[in-house]
Design an enzyme around this catalytic site. Structure first.
Site, PDB file in Angstrom:
ATOM      1  NE  ARG A 191      38.614  35.824  51.639  1.00 41.30           N
ATOM      2  CZ  ARG A 191      37.268  35.538  51.762  1.00 41.30           C
ATOM      3  NH1 ARG A 191      36.382  36.432  51.961  1.00 41.30           N
ATOM      4  NH2 ARG A 191      36.665  34.217  51.885  1.00 41.30           N
ATOM      5  CG  LEU A 243      41.676  30.651  42.229  1.00 39.42           C
ATOM      6  CD1 LEU A 243      40.906  30.393  41.113  1.00 39.42           C
ATOM      7  CD2 LEU A 243      42.969  29.792  42.482  1.00 39.42           C
ATOM      8  CG  ASP A 270      41.758  47.900  40.086  1.00 35.93           C
ATOM      9  OD1 ASP A 270      41.439  46.927  40.981  1.00 35.93           O
ATOM     10  OD2 ASP A 270      42.909  48.484  40.301  1.00 35.93           O
ATOM     11  CG  PHE A 328      32.172  44.574  48.559  1.00 36.92           C
ATOM     12  CD1 PHE A 328      32.704  45.672  48.067  1.00 36.92           C
ATOM     13  CD2 PHE A 328      31.589  44.712  49.885  1.00 36.92           C
ATOM     14  CE1 PHE A 328      32.910  46.635  48.584  1.00 36.92           C
ATOM     15  CE2 PHE A 328      31.509  45.973  50.421  1.00 36.92           C
ATOM     16  CZ  PHE A 328      32.220  47.058  50.007  1.00 36.92           C
ATOM     17  CB  ALA A 329      34.518  39.603  44.921  1.00 38.37           C
TER      18      ALA A 329
HETATM   19  C1  LIG Z   1      45.623  30.374  39.524  1.00 40.92           C
HETATM   20  C2  LIG Z   1      45.265  31.936  39.971  1.00 40.92           C
HETATM   21  C3  LIG Z   1      45.873  32.464  40.856  1.00 40.92           C
HETATM   22  N1  LIG Z   1      45.799  33.513  41.433  1.00 40.92           N
HETATM   23  C4  LIG Z   1      44.400  34.363  40.881  1.00 40.92           C
HETATM   24  N2  LIG Z   1      44.348  35.701  41.528  1.00 40.92           N
HETATM   25  C5  LIG Z   1      43.376  36.455  41.331  1.00 40.92           C
HETATM   26  C6  LIG Z   1      43.406  37.729  40.956  1.00 40.92           C
HETATM   27  C7  LIG Z   1      42.473  38.550  40.345  1.00 40.92           C
HETATM   28  C8  LIG Z   1      41.239  38.146  40.885  1.00 40.92           C
HETATM   29  C9  LIG Z   1      40.317  39.353  40.436  1.00 40.92           C
HETATM   30  C10 LIG Z   1      39.003  39.096  39.595  1.00 40.92           C
HETATM   31  N3  LIG Z   1      38.066  38.987  39.075  1.00 40.92           N
HETATM   32  C11 LIG Z   1      40.959  36.929  40.892  1.00 40.92           C
HETATM   33  C12 LIG Z   1      41.822  35.971  41.467  1.00 40.92           C
HETATM   34  N4  LIG Z   1      43.760  33.903  40.080  1.00 40.92           N
HETATM   35  C13 LIG Z   1      44.196  32.824  39.472  1.00 40.92           C
HETATM   36  N5  LIG Z   1      43.421  32.083  38.411  1.00 40.92           N
HETATM   37  C14 LIG Z   1      42.112  32.589  38.089  1.00 40.92           C
HETATM   38  C15 LIG Z   1      41.271  33.517  38.397  1.00 40.92           C
HETATM   39  C16 LIG Z   1      40.374  33.681  37.550  1.00 40.92           C
HETATM   40  C17 LIG Z   1      39.140  34.641  37.564  1.00 40.92           C
HETATM   41  C18 LIG Z   1      39.331  36.157  37.515  1.00 40.92           C
HETATM   42  C19 LIG Z   1      38.557  35.410  38.534  1.00 40.92           C
HETATM   43  N6  LIG Z   1      40.467  33.002  36.341  1.00 40.92           N
HETATM   44  N7  LIG Z   1      41.596  32.199  36.845  1.00 40.92           N
END
Ligand SMILES: Cc1cnc(Nc2ccc(CC#N)cc2)nc1Nc1cc(C2CC2)[nH]n1
Length: 321
Positions: A33, A31, A150, A36-37
């Site tokens: 990157r 989803l 951020d 560090f995560a």
């Molecule tokens: C469908 C989806 C698509 N793209 C992202 N992008 C993304 C943006 C910022 C971060 C950075 C962080 N943290 C992590 C992923 N997250 C999604 N669902 C999430 C992502 C999350 C939790 C926050 C991780 N719940 N649902």
């Protein structure tokens, strides 16, 4: 446990040592990157429920960053009652990583709609509703003496993209607890969205988030990033000089109230910037964005939206680390 702000981080969440994979199945693509995560979608075996697993490395550039991760957990815990901050479900720890099991926001990043062409782009009514929700989430953070630092379209997710759902604020990896005693001066955030005080090495405060909300609102309404230059240095100069294009070319079909809302935030002096409380009371957000009758609206608001916004603290600076 002291983190880099010199602040003791106490968390309530139990950190589990049993293997994450005993309880979750990783599914689909990554989803997100960062340095560090990495974030992957997963399904909880007992419930079949979808979550987002954020794998955070404990050692970064040879330094132990476990306390910074505990800070992120503490911030998520402090906002657990707010529907617009992503929910933390469970935490696991291995020798090298801490894994945050978070609520899955299936609609993805609002960034995608910000850059979409006309029929998929946000209407002004959409932006009013989303901006109000972002402000209610940030009001909770500021009330708990936390700044995000951020806020950008990549860190504002949607529960659903079509039909347009609700927002979830994510990624508290740069967040700080505010403190009226000392000052912090460190470079943070993403160039296009950072406030002038960060570039000028001045104290960071709750007003720093408000600048980013101004940039976010500009991008959601126009699809354009107000300060972006060809190079990072040009972007920084645009920010420092507050070079913003409010012309009809960019804001065609967008209300004067929306422009006034953004102009109350993109102000160089942090002390002159609108607070989250003042933003929530701005006339631009008083527009009825519900399609329902007034009664349904009042019913849905009392159920889905938190009580009327809490007063945010006056401008405070946050501790050096
Ligand atoms: C469908 C989806 C698509 N793209 C992202 N992008 C993304 C943006 C910022 C971060 C950075 C962080 N943290 C992590 C992923 N997250 C999604 N669902 C999430 C992502 C999350 C939790 C926050 C991780 N719940 N649902």
């Amino acid at each position: 446990m002291m983190n880099r702000n010199g602040v003791v981080t106490k968390i309530r969440t139990r950190i589990r040592n049993d293997p994450f994979k005993n309880n979750y199945e990783l599914v689909g693509r990554e989803l997100g990157r960062g340095k560090f995560a990495v974030v992957k979608k997963c399904v909880e075996k007992t419930t079949g429920k979808e979550h987002a697993a954020k794998f955070l490395r404990k050692r970064r550039k040879g330094q132990d960053c476990r306390s910074d991760i505990l800070n992120e957990i503490a911030v998520l815990e402090s906002a657990e009652a707010n529907p617009y901050v992503v929910a933390l479900h469970e935490v696991y720890e291995t020798t090298t990583e801490i894994i945050l099991v978070l609520e899955c926001a299936a609609g993805g990043e609002i960034f995608n709609q910000c850059v979409a062409d006309n029929d998929e782009a946000f209407t002004e009514k959409d932006v009013i509703r989303l901006a109000r929700q972002i402000l209610m989430g940030v009001a909770c953070l500021h009330q708990n003496n936390v700044v995000h630092l951020d806020l950008k379209p990549q860190n504002i997710l949607l529960t659903s993209a079509q039909p347009l759902g609700d927002i979830r604020i994510v990624d508290f990896g740069l967040s700080r607890r505010v403190d009226s005693v000392t000052e912090v001066r460190e470079i943070l955030g993403t160039p296009e969205y950072v406030a002038p005080e960060i570039l000028d090495y001045e104290p960071i405060s709750t007003a720093t988030d408000m600048w980013s909300i101004g940039v976010l609102t500009y991008v959601m309404l126009t699809g354009e990033s107000p300060f972006q230059g060809e190079e990072k240095q040009e972007t920084f100069l645009n920010i420092s000089q507050v070079n913003v294009d409010y012309s009809q070319d960019v804001f065609q079909g967008i209300s004067d109230l929306a422009v006034d809302f953004i102009q109350s935030l993109l102000i160089k002096n942090p002390r002159k910037r609108a607070t989250v409380e003042q933003c929530l009371n701005h006339p631009w957000l008083m527009v009825n964005t519900h399609q329902h009758t007034v009664d349904e609206q009042e019913a849905s608001q009392s159920e889905s939206e938190p009580e009327s916004p809490v007063p945010s603290p006056e401008l405070v600076v946050i501790p050096s680390y």
